[in-house]
Design an enzyme around this catalytic site. Sequence first.
Site, PDB file in Angstrom:
ATOM      1  N   LYS A 197     136.168  14.271 137.293  1.00  0.00           N
ATOM      2  CA  LYS A 197     136.213  15.717 137.097  1.00  0.00           C
ATOM      3  C   LYS A 197     136.155  16.047 135.607  1.00  0.00           C
ATOM      4  O   LYS A 197     135.553  17.043 135.190  1.00  0.00           O
ATOM      5  CB  LYS A 197     137.497  16.272 137.717  1.00  0.00           C
ATOM      6  CG  LYS A 197     137.733  17.765 137.511  1.00  0.00           C
ATOM      7  CD  LYS A 197     138.930  18.209 138.318  1.00  0.00           C
ATOM      8  CE  LYS A 197     139.298  19.648 137.991  1.00  0.00           C
ATOM      9  NZ  LYS A 197     140.175  19.762 136.834  1.00  0.00           N
TER      10      LYS A 197
ATOM     11  N   HIS B  79     146.298  12.579 151.050  1.00  0.00           N
ATOM     12  CA  HIS B  79     145.520  13.634 150.401  1.00  0.00           C
ATOM     13  C   HIS B  79     144.792  14.467 151.450  1.00  0.00           C
ATOM     14  O   HIS B  79     144.438  13.964 152.522  1.00  0.00           O
ATOM     15  CB  HIS B  79     144.514  13.036 149.425  1.00  0.00           C
ATOM     16  CG  HIS B  79     145.150  12.584 148.151  1.00  0.00           C
ATOM     17  ND1 HIS B  79     145.457  13.451 147.147  1.00  0.00           N
ATOM     18  CD2 HIS B  79     145.556  11.371 147.734  1.00  0.00           C
ATOM     19  CE1 HIS B  79     146.023  12.779 146.144  1.00  0.00           C
ATOM     20  NE2 HIS B  79     146.094  11.508 146.491  1.00  0.00           N
TER      21      HIS B  79
END
Length: 921
Positions: A579, A140
Site C-alpha cells: 500500500k 482478517h
Amino acid sequence: MNEESTEPTTGTDDEMAALISGTSAKDASDILFDLLMEVVRRHQPEIAGVFDGSAETSDFTPELMARALQAQGIWFQLLSIAEQNAAMRRRRHIERMRGRDAVRGTFDNVLTEAARDGIAPKEIEDLLRSLRIRPVITAHPTESKRVTVLEKYRKIYLLLRELETTRWTERERQAILADIRDQIELVWMTGELHLEKPTVEHEVLRGLHFFDETLFEKAPEMIALLEGALEHHYPGQHFELPPFFQFGSWIGGDRDGNPHVNTTVTGWALRQNALAALRHYRERIVSLARMLSITERALPVPEGFRETLAHALKMSGEGETIAARNPGEPYRQFLTTVLRKLDATAVRAGGGELELGQPNYANADELIHDLRLMERALAEANSPSIAADLVKPVRRAVELFRFSTVRLDLRENSTRTTQALQALWWASAGHGEGNPPELGSREWRTWLLHELARPLTTERITAALPAEATDLIAMFAQAAEIRRGLDRDAFGSFILSMTRSVDDILGAYLLAKEGGLFLDTAGTEICALPIVPLFETIDDLRAAPAIMREALAIPLIRRSTHWQGGLQEVMIGYSDSNKDGGFVASNWELAKAQTSLTKVGQVAGTPIAFFHGRGGSVSRGGAPTGRAIAAQPAGSIRGRFRVTEQGEVVSYKYANKGTSLYQMELLAASVLEHALKSERETALQPSREFDGAMEALAGASRAAYTGLITHPDLVTYFQSASPLEEISLLNIGSRPARRFGASSLKDLRAIPWVFAWAQNRHIITGWYGVGSALQNFLEVRGSQGEKLLGQMFKGSRLFRLIIDEVEKTLALVDLEIAREYSMLVSDERVRETIYAMIEKELALTAEMVLKVSGGTEIAGRFPQFRAALAVRLPTTNEVNREQVDLLRRFRATESDQTREEFKSALLLSINTVAAGLGATG
C-alpha cells in the site's frame, strides 16, 4: 483458484497430467453446474438467465438481484471444489506414473535431490533439529462463508470424489448425484451471508472448524510422510523428528485496531482452543481403546509396563472397577486411566473445579509420556507395527497441538502500548506535576531501562491506570497464568505492530514485566514470552536493521531470546509495504530487509527468523507457496518459517483432507528445500548488477505509484469508483476497516485498500508503476538494459516471481469493467483524469512485461491459469456489472428502508466478485 494452476507444467508426463486434470475439472464443473441450474430453476427460474447473459438484471427487484448473486456465488464455490478435486487427481496421476519423487512440493521430491546432491545425513539431522514451521490463522475480514455452509461444501467435495469411483451402477451413480443436488439446495436455502456482524467468538469457532474437520488428523500424517521419505532416501539412518509443524492463531488475541478483543475474549478463546484439542484426543483414545483389545494371554506384557499399569490403576482411585471391566486387557485398562485424567483435564481447562487430588494432566507432556509408555510396551512385546500405526499418530497429534490446538499470538500496536507506558509513568512514585519525557528522548529511554532493571515491588499504583492500560497489562498477566498452568505453548508471541524504535520494543518488555511474564521473581532477568516487532511500511523496513542491531545489544533482550530458543523473530508486513510503495518496491524492500536483518543476527550472535505477514491476494504476498519461499533471500529461512494464513486462503487450503495434507506438506517441504539449497543456488546468490537494477526498478516503480496515490483527486475517485465505503457494511469480520476511526487514506487498513481495488477490476496494487519502471530502465540503459533484464528474468528468482505475478494480475484487470465503475464518479474532471492515468499505465505495463518475458499475449505462459479464468471471468464480469448497478441505486436512495432492501444484494455482490477472482484482500 488452484494455486498450482498458476505454475507452468514441464515434461511429457506433467502435460499429460494437466490434460487429464483439465478434463476431469471440466466434467466435474459441468456436473455441478447442471445440478445448480436444476436447483435454481426449481426455486427461482427467472434468474437462470444471469448465467448466459439473457437476463435483464436492471429490472430485478433487490430481492431478486440478491438471489441471482447468491446463485452466482454458489457457482464459484462449486467451481473451486471441482478445481481442488482436479488438482488432487493430477498429483495422484503423476505419483502413479512417475513415483512420488516426481510430485513437486513433496518431501520425496526434495529429498531425492538432496540425496543426489550428496547432502550428508548429518546435515539433514542438524536441520531437522532446528526445523520450526508455523502457519498462523488470522481473522482478517476477507472471508464470508459461514461454518454451516462450509460443512455443506465439504460434503459436496466428498460426494464428488465418490462419483469418480467406477464401481457404481447407474442407479447408485444417480443416487450420488441426487445427494450432491440436495447439498447444493441446502446451501441455496441456508444463505452464505452472515445475518449479523460476526463476533470474535464466531471467528474463533470458525477457525477451530478446520482443525476438527481436517488438521487434527492430517498434520500428524504429514509428519509421517517426512518420516517415510527419510527412510526411503536415507536408508539405515535414524532421524529424530521434533514436532516441527505447529499452528498459530491471531483469532482472539489480535487487539490491533479491534476494540472487540479484550482479556475476557482472549480467555474464552484460550478455553475453546484447549477444549477442541482435548475433545479430539478423547475421541482418538476411545477409538484406540476399542482397537487394542489385546489380552495378556495372546501377547505377553512387558514387566515394566505391568508396573506402570499398576501405578496408573492405583492413582486413578478406580483401579478395581477398571480392571474388572476389561479383565486381562492391560492396554485397554491403561487407556481407561488416561481417559479419566483427560476428562478431568477438560473440566479444568473449561474453568471447572476438580475434587481435591483428582488425577488429571498438568500439561501435554504428561499425556505424551503416557502414550510413549504404551508405544514402548507394544514394541517390546513384538508388536512394533501396532505401536507405530495406531499409537504413534495419537502421540504425534498431542505433540503438535498440545493442550491448546494453536499457539495464540497476542498483538497490539505501538500507539496503544505507548499510551499504556505513559500511564505507567504517571503512576510511578514521585513524578509530581510534570509530563512524561518526550518519546524518543534520552530521558524516555532512561526511564524504560530503569523500570526494566527495577525489582518488582508493590509500589505501583495500578488502580489509578486508565482502563485501556489496565486491560493491556492484564493481557500479559493472563498469558503468564496460562503458561504456568494449562499449557506453556498456549501462546506464541506478542506482536508489536507499527514498531518504529528500540524504545517501542523495550516498552513491550516493560508491559510484559508488569504482567508477571518474567521468569525471575524480581522481574529483571528473562521474559518468557517472545516480543516480536512488526515492520510494515517501507520506511519501517528500511529502519529495521538499525533498530534490531541496537535491540540485540541490550542484555535483557539477549538473555530472553537465548532462553526462548536462541533466536529473535521479526515480522515483516507485505500488505502495508505494498500500500505504501506499490508491488515492485514492496517486494524489493522486503528482500533487502531480510538480507540485512539476517546479517545483523549473524553479527550479534542471535539469529533472526522471519514471520511473513502475507495475505491471499498477490498484492499482499499471496504468490504460490513453493515459488514464494524459493525466492526468499539465501540463508534467510534456515528451517524457521512463520506465515499468516488469511481469509479465503484458510478455507481453500484446509477445508478438505487431501488438499490440507498437500498444502501442509508443500509448505514444510518448501522450507526444508530452501534451508538445504538456498545458499548453494546461483539464482539466489547476491549479484551487484542485479541488485542495482532492482534498486532502480523499485525506485522508478514507487515514484509512478506514488504519483497516482498522492494525486489530489485519487481519494475522491477511489471512494466513488469502488465499493470501499460499502465494504465496511459487509458482515465478514469483527475488525473495523480503519485502525483509529479516521477517514484518511493513511489510516485505511491495507486489506480494504486491496479489496476495493480488486472489486472494481483496476487491481492497481498488483501492477501499477511496473510499466513506467521497466520503460524508464530501458530508456536509461538502452540495449544493455534490455539484455540485463533478460538475464534477470532467467537468473533472478525474485525478479522472475515479480514479473510472473504481475502478468497474472494483468489478466484479471478489465478496463471495460473498470470504466463502468469510473462512471460512478460524478465529477467528470476527476473521473477522466484518474482513469486516463490508469489506462495509460496499464497499456505500458502490458507492453513492457511481454517485452521482458518474451510472451505474445498476457498470461500466455500460464495455460492452466488462463483456462481457469476462461471459466470464471464471464460470470465475474456479469457480477461486476450487477454491482455497479447496485452501487448506483444504493447510493441514490435516501430511504432507509430502500437502502436496507438493497444492502443484502450489494453485500452479496462484493462476496461474489471476491469468490470469482479467488481472493478478496
